[in-house]
Design a protein around this motif. Structure first.
Motif, PDB file in Angstrom:
ATOM      1  N   UNK A 284       0.828  -1.211   0.000  1.00 21.84           N
ATOM      2  CA  UNK A 284       0.000   0.000   0.000  1.00 21.84           C
ATOM      3  C   UNK A 284       0.862   1.261   0.000  1.00 21.84           C
ATOM      4  N   UNK A 285       0.374   2.266  -0.673  1.00 17.30           N
ATOM      5  CA  UNK A 285       0.995   3.579  -0.702  1.00 17.30           C
ATOM      6  C   UNK A 285      -0.069   4.575  -0.273  1.00 17.30           C
ATOM      7  N   UNK A 286       0.275   5.459   0.658  1.00 27.08           N
ATOM      8  CA  UNK A 286      -0.685   6.486   1.050  1.00 27.08           C
ATOM      9  C   UNK A 286      -0.578   7.646   0.064  1.00 27.08           C
TER      10      UNK A 286
ATOM     11  N   UNK B 142      -4.420  12.525  -6.028  1.00 30.91           N
ATOM     12  CA  UNK B 142      -3.516  11.644  -6.768  1.00 30.91           C
ATOM     13  C   UNK B 142      -4.162  10.305  -7.110  1.00 30.91           C
ATOM     14  N   UNK B 143      -5.321  10.037  -6.539  1.00 33.77           N
ATOM     15  CA  UNK B 143      -5.978   8.740  -6.720  1.00 33.77           C
ATOM     16  C   UNK B 143      -6.853   8.789  -7.971  1.00 33.77           C
TER      17      UNK B 143
ATOM     18  N   UNK C 110     -15.079   8.542 -13.132  1.00 35.51           N
ATOM     19  CA  UNK C 110     -14.536   9.894 -13.019  1.00 35.51           C
ATOM     20  C   UNK C 110     -14.052  10.105 -11.586  1.00 35.51           C
ATOM     21  N   UNK C 111     -12.867  10.694 -11.440  1.00 34.40           N
ATOM     22  CA  UNK C 111     -12.247  10.838 -10.134  1.00 34.40           C
ATOM     23  C   UNK C 111     -13.129  11.594  -9.145  1.00 34.40           C
TER      24      UNK C 111
ATOM     25  N   UNK D 134      -7.629  13.273   3.966  1.00 32.89           N
ATOM     26  CA  UNK D 134      -6.652  13.910   3.084  1.00 32.89           C
ATOM     27  C   UNK D 134      -5.862  12.866   2.299  1.00 32.89           C
ATOM     28  N   UNK D 135      -5.563  11.738   2.962  1.00 36.52           N
ATOM     29  CA  UNK D 135      -4.771  10.666   2.334  1.00 36.52           C
ATOM     30  C   UNK D 135      -5.470   9.328   2.559  1.00 36.52           C
ATOM     31  N   UNK D 136      -5.316   8.445   1.583  1.00 38.35           N
ATOM     32  CA  UNK D 136      -5.896   7.093   1.673  1.00 38.35           C
ATOM     33  C   UNK D 136      -4.871   6.077   1.175  1.00 38.35           C
ATOM     34  N   UNK D 137      -4.915   4.850   1.722  1.00 38.35           N
ATOM     35  CA  UNK D 137      -4.010   3.811   1.211  1.00 38.35           C
ATOM     36  C   UNK D 137      -4.515   3.282  -0.132  1.00 38.35           C
TER      37      UNK D 137
END
Length: 180
Positions: free
Chosen positions: A46-48, A53-54, A132-133, A149-152
């Protein structure tokens, strides 16, 4: 022999369309193994990532994940307390949130046959191709109650299977066959 096998596959596919049918197929096959590992699924670590960016719903060429493989992005969502004990079927994830359950990670034990959600566990979800993002982020926010703010994120290698097992699929595309 081949026609019996094909008819069996068609019936199993039809049965597996709901939670009760999935349980019945599982019992009939005698397969009680639900847990596996990310390595078996040929997933990246996993990358946070920040939510901007997702890009769910895209496929990627990822030789790092597996030899010459194509992968999809899956996002890890910590299940909120309000969804504890609810079933994937009851929540109607695909229609309500526009994503599908890929795996449930409960303290390091990975369940790829997600049935009931458990508060605090991480539900890994995948979005349909070309989602769509902004819609994906809205769905995540609706599911979680807020948008972190961030997700794995993981890259999950896609697997192939023999289409000739389903003769009615031959000569048609994914949309015509209603495959998601």
């Amino acid at each position: 022999g081949a026609s019996i096998r094909n008819e069996s596959l068609v019936r199993v596919f039809d049965l597996s369309k709901d939670e009760t049918g999935c349980l019945l197929v599982k019992l009939l096959l005698g397969n009680t193994q639900e847990a596996c590992s990310w390595e078996e699924l040929r997933s990246s670590e996993p990358t946070y990532m920040t939510v901007d960016q997702i890009f769910p719903g895209e496929t990627y060429y990822t030789p790092v994940v597996g030899a010459d493989s194509v992968s999809m992005q899956v996002v890890g969502l910590e299940i909120p307390a309000r969804l504890d004990g609810r079933s994937v079927y009851e929540l109607n994830l695909r229609e309500a949130f526009r994503f599908s359950a890929v795996a449930l990670d409960v303290g390091g034990a990975l369940d790829v046959r997600v049935q009931k959600l458990q508060a605090g566990a991480r539900l890994w979800v995948g979005f349909e191709f070309n989602t769509i993002q902004t819609e994906a982020m809205e769905s995540i926010q609706e599911f979680l109650g807020d948008l972190p703010e961030r997700l794995p994120v993981r890259q999950l290698a896609l697997a192939s299977f023999a289409v000739d097992e389903r003769p009615e699929w031959l000569g048609k595309n994914l949309v015509q066959n209603r495959i998601r």
